[in-house]
Write a protein that holds these residues in place. Structure first.
Motif, PDB file in Angstrom:
ATOM      1  N   UNK A  39      -0.437  -3.330  -2.835  1.00 52.25           N
ATOM      2  CA  UNK A  39      -0.099  -2.503  -3.712  1.00 52.25           C
ATOM      3  C   UNK A  39       1.723  -2.533  -3.832  1.00 52.25           C
ATOM      4  N   UNK A  40       2.154  -3.264  -5.059  1.00 53.01           N
ATOM      5  CA  UNK A  40       3.169  -3.296  -5.146  1.00 53.01           C
ATOM      6  C   UNK A  40       4.008  -2.050  -5.805  1.00 53.01           C
ATOM      7  N   UNK A  41       4.650  -1.371  -5.442  1.00 50.92           N
ATOM      8  CA  UNK A  41       5.473  -0.414  -6.117  1.00 50.92           C
ATOM      9  C   UNK A  41       6.543  -0.758  -7.011  1.00 50.92           C
ATOM     10  N   UNK A  42       6.424  -0.468  -8.183  1.00 47.83           N
ATOM     11  CA  UNK A  42       7.331  -0.991  -9.488  1.00 47.83           C
ATOM     12  C   UNK A  42       7.953   0.120  -9.994  1.00 47.83           C
ATOM     13  N   UNK A  43       9.050   0.483  -9.709  1.00 49.71           N
ATOM     14  CA  UNK A  43       9.705   1.813 -10.061  1.00 49.71           C
ATOM     15  C   UNK A  43      11.096   1.985 -10.353  1.00 49.71           C
ATOM     16  N   UNK A  44      11.511   3.167 -10.924  1.00 45.06           N
ATOM     17  CA  UNK A  44      13.043   2.897 -10.992  1.00 45.06           C
ATOM     18  C   UNK A  44      13.924   3.571  -9.925  1.00 45.06           C
ATOM     19  N   UNK A  45      13.019   4.259  -8.820  1.00 45.41           N
ATOM     20  CA  UNK A  45      13.538   5.201  -8.094  1.00 45.41           C
ATOM     21  C   UNK A  45      14.028   4.104  -6.960  1.00 45.41           C
ATOM     22  N   UNK A  46      15.463   4.472  -6.712  1.00 44.78           N
ATOM     23  CA  UNK A  46      16.100   3.750  -5.482  1.00 44.78           C
ATOM     24  C   UNK A  46      16.513   4.672  -4.130  1.00 44.78           C
ATOM     25  N   UNK A  47      15.666   5.896  -4.383  1.00 46.76           N
ATOM     26  CA  UNK A  47      15.959   7.013  -3.512  1.00 46.76           C
ATOM     27  C   UNK A  47      15.280   6.496  -1.903  1.00 46.76           C
ATOM     28  N   UNK A  48      16.015   6.592  -1.012  1.00 46.04           N
ATOM     29  CA  UNK A  48      15.552   6.001   0.300  1.00 46.04           C
ATOM     30  C   UNK A  48      14.367   6.904   0.821  1.00 46.04           C
ATOM     31  N   UNK A  49      14.325   8.272   0.502  1.00 48.45           N
ATOM     32  CA  UNK A  49      12.794   8.818   0.909  1.00 48.45           C
ATOM     33  C   UNK A  49      11.831   8.196   0.174  1.00 48.45           C
ATOM     34  N   UNK A  50      11.896   7.943  -1.035  1.00 51.18           N
ATOM     35  CA  UNK A  50      10.861   7.328  -1.595  1.00 51.18           C
ATOM     36  C   UNK A  50      10.355   5.882  -1.136  1.00 51.18           C
ATOM     37  N   UNK A  51      11.310   4.871  -0.870  1.00 52.33           N
ATOM     38  CA  UNK A  51      11.062   3.769  -0.509  1.00 52.33           C
ATOM     39  C   UNK A  51      10.488   3.855   1.191  1.00 52.33           C
ATOM     40  N   UNK A  52      11.013   4.685   1.895  1.00 53.97           N
ATOM     41  CA  UNK A  52      10.362   4.655   3.437  1.00 53.97           C
ATOM     42  C   UNK A  52       8.878   5.367   3.324  1.00 53.97           C
ATOM     43  N   UNK A  53       8.701   6.328   2.435  1.00 48.68           N
ATOM     44  CA  UNK A  53       7.511   7.001   2.329  1.00 48.68           C
ATOM     45  C   UNK A  53       6.434   5.884   1.808  1.00 48.68           C
ATOM     46  N   UNK A  54       6.858   5.067   0.971  1.00 41.43           N
ATOM     47  CA  UNK A  54       5.697   4.195   0.376  1.00 41.43           C
ATOM     48  C   UNK A  54       5.561   3.053   1.271  1.00 41.43           C
ATOM     49  N   UNK A  55       6.416   2.874   2.174  1.00 40.38           N
ATOM     50  CA  UNK A  55       6.029   1.705   3.383  1.00 40.38           C
ATOM     51  C   UNK A  55       5.140   2.319   4.233  1.00 40.38           C
ATOM     52  N   UNK A  56       5.511   3.641   4.625  1.00 42.03           N
ATOM     53  CA  UNK A  56       4.796   4.406   5.695  1.00 42.03           C
ATOM     54  C   UNK A  56       3.386   4.693   5.103  1.00 42.03           C
ATOM     55  N   UNK A  57       3.072   4.778   3.856  1.00 47.69           N
ATOM     56  CA  UNK A  57       1.836   4.754   3.283  1.00 47.69           C
ATOM     57  C   UNK A  57       1.142   3.435   3.121  1.00 47.69           C
ATOM     58  N   UNK A  58       1.706   2.447   3.370  1.00 47.94           N
ATOM     59  CA  UNK A  58       1.143   1.210   3.354  1.00 47.94           C
ATOM     60  C   UNK A  58       1.274   0.319   2.073  1.00 47.94           C
ATOM     61  N   UNK A  59       2.472   0.582   1.479  1.00 52.11           N
ATOM     62  CA  UNK A  59       2.815  -0.318   0.181  1.00 52.11           C
ATOM     63  C   UNK A  59       2.932  -1.588   0.659  1.00 52.11           C
ATOM     64  N   UNK A  60       2.867  -2.626  -0.031  1.00 50.61           N
ATOM     65  CA  UNK A  60       2.793  -4.248   0.182  1.00 50.61           C
ATOM     66  C   UNK A  60       4.488  -4.606  -0.057  1.00 50.61           C
ATOM     67  N   UNK A  61       4.877  -4.019  -1.078  1.00 47.96           N
ATOM     68  CA  UNK A  61       6.405  -4.250  -1.581  1.00 47.96           C
ATOM     69  C   UNK A  61       6.785  -3.128  -2.255  1.00 47.96           C
ATOM     70  N   UNK A  62       8.162  -3.004  -2.460  1.00 47.07           N
ATOM     71  CA  UNK A  62       8.611  -2.012  -3.269  1.00 47.07           C
ATOM     72  C   UNK A  62       9.749  -2.685  -4.074  1.00 47.07           C
ATOM     73  N   UNK A  63       9.669  -2.719  -5.368  1.00 40.41           N
ATOM     74  CA  UNK A  63      10.706  -3.233  -6.169  1.00 40.41           C
ATOM     75  C   UNK A  63      11.151  -2.261  -7.334  1.00 40.41           C
ATOM     76  N   UNK A  64      12.455  -2.072  -7.239  1.00 36.90           N
ATOM     77  CA  UNK A  64      13.389  -1.323  -8.350  1.00 36.90           C
ATOM     78  C   UNK A  64      13.205  -2.069  -9.645  1.00 36.90           C
ATOM     79  N   UNK A  65      12.693  -1.449 -10.618  1.00 36.57           N
ATOM     80  CA  UNK A  65      13.199  -2.204 -11.801  1.00 36.57           C
ATOM     81  C   UNK A  65      14.553  -2.203 -12.310  1.00 36.57           C
ATOM     82  N   UNK A  66      14.730  -3.371 -12.516  1.00 36.12           N
ATOM     83  CA  UNK A  66      16.080  -3.798 -12.938  1.00 36.12           C
ATOM     84  C   UNK A  66      16.291  -3.099 -14.490  1.00 36.12           C
ATOM     85  N   UNK A  67      17.548  -2.666 -14.681  1.00 39.21           N
ATOM     86  CA  UNK A  67      17.961  -1.892 -16.024  1.00 39.21           C
ATOM     87  C   UNK A  67      18.193  -3.322 -16.949  1.00 39.21           C
ATOM     88  N   UNK A  68      18.919  -4.301 -16.663  1.00 37.46           N
ATOM     89  CA  UNK A  68      19.087  -5.399 -17.659  1.00 37.46           C
ATOM     90  C   UNK A  68      17.595  -6.116 -17.983  1.00 37.46           C
TER      91      UNK A  68
END
Length: 146
Positions: A94-123
């Motif tokens: 599972x690759x999280x592909x989101x606009x959220x850069x919030x540290x609690x979201x990043x941490x929670x996703x990895x704790x739950x087992x996300x394989x990668x966390x990517x913030x959608x670039x604006x440009x």
């Protein structure tokens, strides 16, 4: 569409982001069958073969899930938690592909087992290149369990 042939399950409620992502994957050479769902409830129905997807074979797993976090009905974090706590779906990357850069979201996703966390670039060029590289890595370079 034969839902058993889906290799990438793409979950995103933003139709503009979804169209751009699908275009970038295609232009990036990802020829795998991609199926887009618009919210977390639909994603869980797909993975657990319920509702519109009741004829899908539950043993036919996608090779990759691209998951947005901020969605109606069932959030991406709830989808991630459900899938990664289930032995049947746990190994699907599972690759999280989101606009959220919030540290609690990043941490929670990895704790739950996300394989990668990517913030959608604006440009748009950066977004396109990020998606193209993501598709190349997860579908052509990465080795997933069978």
């Amino acid at each position: 569409m034969n839902y058993n042939d889906v290799e990438i399950l793409f979950i995103d409620d933003n139709l503009d982001d979804a169209a751009l992502t699908l275009h970038a994957l295609k232009k990036g050479g990802v020829t795998n069958t991609v199926f887009h769902v618009k919210d977390g409830a639909e994603a869980l129905d797909f993975m657990y073969c319920k509702g519109d997807f009741s004829n899908r074979n539950i043993d036919s797993q996608p090779k990759l899930i691209l998951l947005d976090l901020k969605m109606p009905k069932v959030s991406g974090i709830e989808v991630l938690e459900k899938l990664k706590s289930d032995g049947h779906h746990k190994t699907v990357p599972v690759v999280v592909l989101t606009s959220s850069k919030e540290d609690p979201d990043v941490k929670k996703c990895y704790e739950l087992g996300a394989n990668s966390y990517i913030v959608k670039p604006v440009e748009s060029v950066s977004f396109f290149n990020t998606i193209k590289d993501l598709g190349l890595f997860w579908m052509k370079i990465n080795l997933s369990p069978k």
